[in-house]
Design an enzyme around this catalytic site. Structure first.
Site, PDB file in Angstrom:
ATOM      1  N   LEU A   1     -32.977 -55.254 -25.805  1.00  0.00           N
ATOM      2  CA  LEU A   1     -34.175 -55.836 -26.422  1.00  0.00           C
ATOM      3  C   LEU A   1     -34.266 -55.533 -27.912  1.00  0.00           C
ATOM      4  O   LEU A   1     -34.789 -56.337 -28.679  1.00  0.00           O
ATOM      5  CB  LEU A   1     -35.436 -55.304 -25.724  1.00  0.00           C
ATOM      6  CG  LEU A   1     -35.604 -55.650 -24.245  1.00  0.00           C
ATOM      7  CD1 LEU A   1     -36.835 -54.956 -23.679  1.00  0.00           C
ATOM      8  CD2 LEU A   1     -35.709 -57.154 -24.047  1.00  0.00           C
TER       9      LEU A   1
ATOM     10  N   THR B   1     -32.780 -52.532 -31.277  1.00  0.00           N
ATOM     11  CA  THR B   1     -32.026 -51.358 -31.705  1.00  0.00           C
ATOM     12  C   THR B   1     -32.715 -50.723 -32.893  1.00  0.00           C
ATOM     13  O   THR B   1     -33.095 -51.407 -33.849  1.00  0.00           O
ATOM     14  CB  THR B   1     -30.590 -51.744 -32.098  1.00  0.00           C
ATOM     15  OG1 THR B   1     -29.947 -52.388 -30.998  1.00  0.00           O
ATOM     16  CG2 THR B   1     -29.784 -50.517 -32.492  1.00  0.00           C
TER      17      THR B   1
ATOM     18  N   PHE C   1     -32.142 -44.470 -34.074  1.00  0.00           N
ATOM     19  CA  PHE C   1     -31.698 -43.456 -33.128  1.00  0.00           C
ATOM     20  C   PHE C   1     -31.882 -43.874 -31.673  1.00  0.00           C
ATOM     21  O   PHE C   1     -31.672 -43.058 -30.781  1.00  0.00           O
ATOM     22  CB  PHE C   1     -32.454 -42.146 -33.367  1.00  0.00           C
ATOM     23  CG  PHE C   1     -32.256 -41.591 -34.743  1.00  0.00           C
ATOM     24  CD1 PHE C   1     -31.056 -41.004 -35.095  1.00  0.00           C
ATOM     25  CD2 PHE C   1     -33.255 -41.686 -35.684  1.00  0.00           C
ATOM     26  CE1 PHE C   1     -30.859 -40.508 -36.361  1.00  0.00           C
ATOM     27  CE2 PHE C   1     -33.067 -41.183 -36.956  1.00  0.00           C
ATOM     28  CZ  PHE C   1     -31.859 -40.592 -37.302  1.00  0.00           C
ATOM     29  N   ALA C   2     -32.301 -45.095 -31.419  1.00  0.00           N
ATOM     30  CA  ALA C   2     -32.587 -45.489 -30.043  1.00  0.00           C
ATOM     31  C   ALA C   2     -32.250 -46.958 -29.815  1.00  0.00           C
ATOM     32  O   ALA C   2     -32.230 -47.764 -30.756  1.00  0.00           O
ATOM     33  CB  ALA C   2     -34.060 -45.241 -29.711  1.00  0.00           C
TER      34      ALA C   2
ATOM     35  N   ASP D   1     -50.037 -45.079 -37.693  1.00  0.00           N
ATOM     36  CA  ASP D   1     -49.133 -46.160 -38.111  1.00  0.00           C
ATOM     37  C   ASP D   1     -49.559 -47.474 -37.460  1.00  0.00           C
ATOM     38  O   ASP D   1     -48.740 -48.198 -36.885  1.00  0.00           O
ATOM     39  CB  ASP D   1     -47.688 -45.823 -37.753  1.00  0.00           C
ATOM     40  CG  ASP D   1     -46.681 -46.702 -38.506  1.00  0.00           C
ATOM     41  OD1 ASP D   1     -47.061 -47.282 -39.550  1.00  0.00           O
ATOM     42  OD2 ASP D   1     -45.527 -46.804 -38.057  1.00  0.00           O
TER      43      ASP D   1
END
Length: 477
Positions: A18, A20, A23-24, A136
């Site tokens: 879905l 990128t 870090f994930a 945020d």
């Protein structure tokens, strides 16, 4: 040839990528037992270890998302881990980001913008009641449910959480936050200054920027020159487009106030006439609302057609405790799969324990202990019960489920799961009430390193289980 499928922890089918991040990676997934759609965020622990502050950020995000269960917040269903990876299993939201709708269509109709703003304020108000500040808030972190059209707040990676024992978020110098974070165009003036700021009023400012963007189709303080944009933010220097209604302009003028002490509060927002138009408060969670659990939730839907599962008869389901398979037992009780030993410096309340009592006898002891703690007991089935405090708490009466699983004839597991009420009260309930009341029948608590008197210190059989860590996601045809 049959389509190849990836299976994670024997519980989830892992599908397409879905998104990128640095870090994930986030994948679409499906829970095998229920058929529910999920999103699975996978983070490599080597990246976490190398990046300064990343460990604290992930720990905070997990802690925060456990506290903020709300209809307009993306739900964290569970966190799994191996030696190399961390897996966040989350609610799947099919409608995409709110930002995409603004980017494609520009401004929204006033009624739709109001509905999203109402849901945003409901979610933020709930977070603040738990001592959680998002920090945020922006359309990129607001998702839209493709089925219901409801707004869902996501991404608590930059959030801040004030602990209850300090009781400091009501005011005072110690309650002020000092980390400058967030997206520049949405950040509050006080965050840009070098002095401390209140997380609640800073979030309210960001909500005001979001409302302006929904109604205008563009941002109030946008400027190609970052310093010029900061100057506008510090002065709250913005203009209204001609199509804004007088009522919406009045509200935004109270939201985007440079001085946080003069900024409108959430309680005042919810009394505003423009805000209250067609306002439908979100449904509260009750004791009868099932909470997904890594192990104990029974399937509410038929199993996935791709995976054959043997179903028990109704009589068998009602009479006998459900069994733990070996993989569930290892992944739940082994420190190799328990995030607390990897990330959390302070011991957290335990929610699962093993006992050498037979399942039936263990269930009787649980029921007796619950009544001694002045809790109502409601039987769901023979070895699962719902417990509810008679006394009102901060968020209504605390309600939990307690279910007994049979690992072997001489070993049983009890799992507690909160249904409703205050999460902090639930943690205190687990530590201060449950543990002392049941200490004489407990063999080990989940995550306690030295609880097992027969432990010789060799955990290799727990961690590897006959395969190495790269087999965590296995391919099946």
């Amino acid at each position: 040839m049959a389509e190849e499928k990836r299976i994670l922890f024997e519980k989830y089918e892992v599908g397409r990528l879905l998104g990128t991040g640095t870090f994930a990676k986030v994948y679409y997934g499906k829970e095998i037992s229920t058929g529910d759609d999920v999103a699975i965020k996978i983070i490599g622990k080597d990246h976490v270890a190398k990046r300064h502050g990343m460990t604290e950020q992930i720990t905070r995000e997990i802690s925060v998302m456990r506290l903020v269960r709300h209809p307009n917040i993306v739900e964290l269903r569970e966190v799994l881990a191996t030696k190399k990876k961390i897996f966040f299993v989350m609610e799947f939201i099919s409608g995409g980001e709110l930002f995409e709708r603004l980017d494609k269509g520009g401004k929204l109709p006033e009624d739709l913008a109001r509905r999203y703003f109402q849901q945003l304020i409901s979610a933020v108000d709930f977070c603040h009641s738990r001592g959680v500040f998002h920090r945020d808030i922006k359309p990129e972190n607001l998702l839209v449910d493709g089925n219901t059209g409801d707004l869902k707040v996501s991404d608590f990676g930059l959030s801040a959480m004030l602990l209850p024992e300090g009781e400091s978020h009501g005011g005072g110098e110690e309650a002020l936050l000092r980390t400058r974070c967030g997206t520049p165009a949405y950040v509050a003036p006080e965050v840009l200054r070098k002095k401390g700021y209140d997380g609640a009023t800073a979030d309210i400012w960001s909500c005001g920027v979001v409302l302006y963007a929904l109604l205008a189709g563009f941002l109030p303080f946008l400027d190609e020159n970052v310093m010029a944009m900061y100057t506008k933010i510090l002065k709250a220097d913005f203009e209204f487009p001609p199509w804004f209604s007088p009522e919406s302009k009045k509200l935004i003028s109270k939201l985007l106030v440079s001085d946080p002490s003069k900024r409108i509060s959430i309680s005042e927002i919810t009394r505003n006439s423009w805000f209250r138009k067609n306002f439908k408060p979100p449904m509260a969670f009750t004791i009868d609302t099932p909470i997904p659990s890594p192990i104990s939730s029974p399937p509410d839907h038929p199993p996935s057609k791709k995976v054959k599962m043997k179903k028990k008869s109704q009589n068998e389901e009602d009479v006998s405790p459900r069994s733990f398979n070996a993989f569930d037992f290892i992944s739940s009780m082994s420190s190799g799969f328990d995030l607390s030993s990897l990330f959390e410096k302070k011991p957290r309340p335990k929610r699962m324990f093993t006992s050498r009592l037979p399942a039936k006898r263990l269930k009787e002891r649980l029921e007796a202990a619950a009544r001694e703690m002045d809790m109502r007991v409601k039987h769901v089935r023979d070895c699962k019960m719902k417990l509810q405090m008679r006394k009102e708490g901060r968020k209504g009466r605390l309600s939990v489920t307690a279910e007994v699983f049979e690992v072997a004839r001489e070993v049983s597991i009890v799992e507690f799961c909160k249904c409703s009420g205050d999460s902090l009260e639930y943690q205190r309930f687990c530590e201060d009430d449950v543990r002392p009341a049941l200490k004489d029948i407990v063999w080990t608590w989940q995550g306690d390193n030295n609880s097992n008197p027969n432990d010789d210190g060799d955990d290799d059989h727990h961690h590897n289980n006959g395969h190495d860590d790269d087999d965590d996601i296995v391919n099946v045809i």
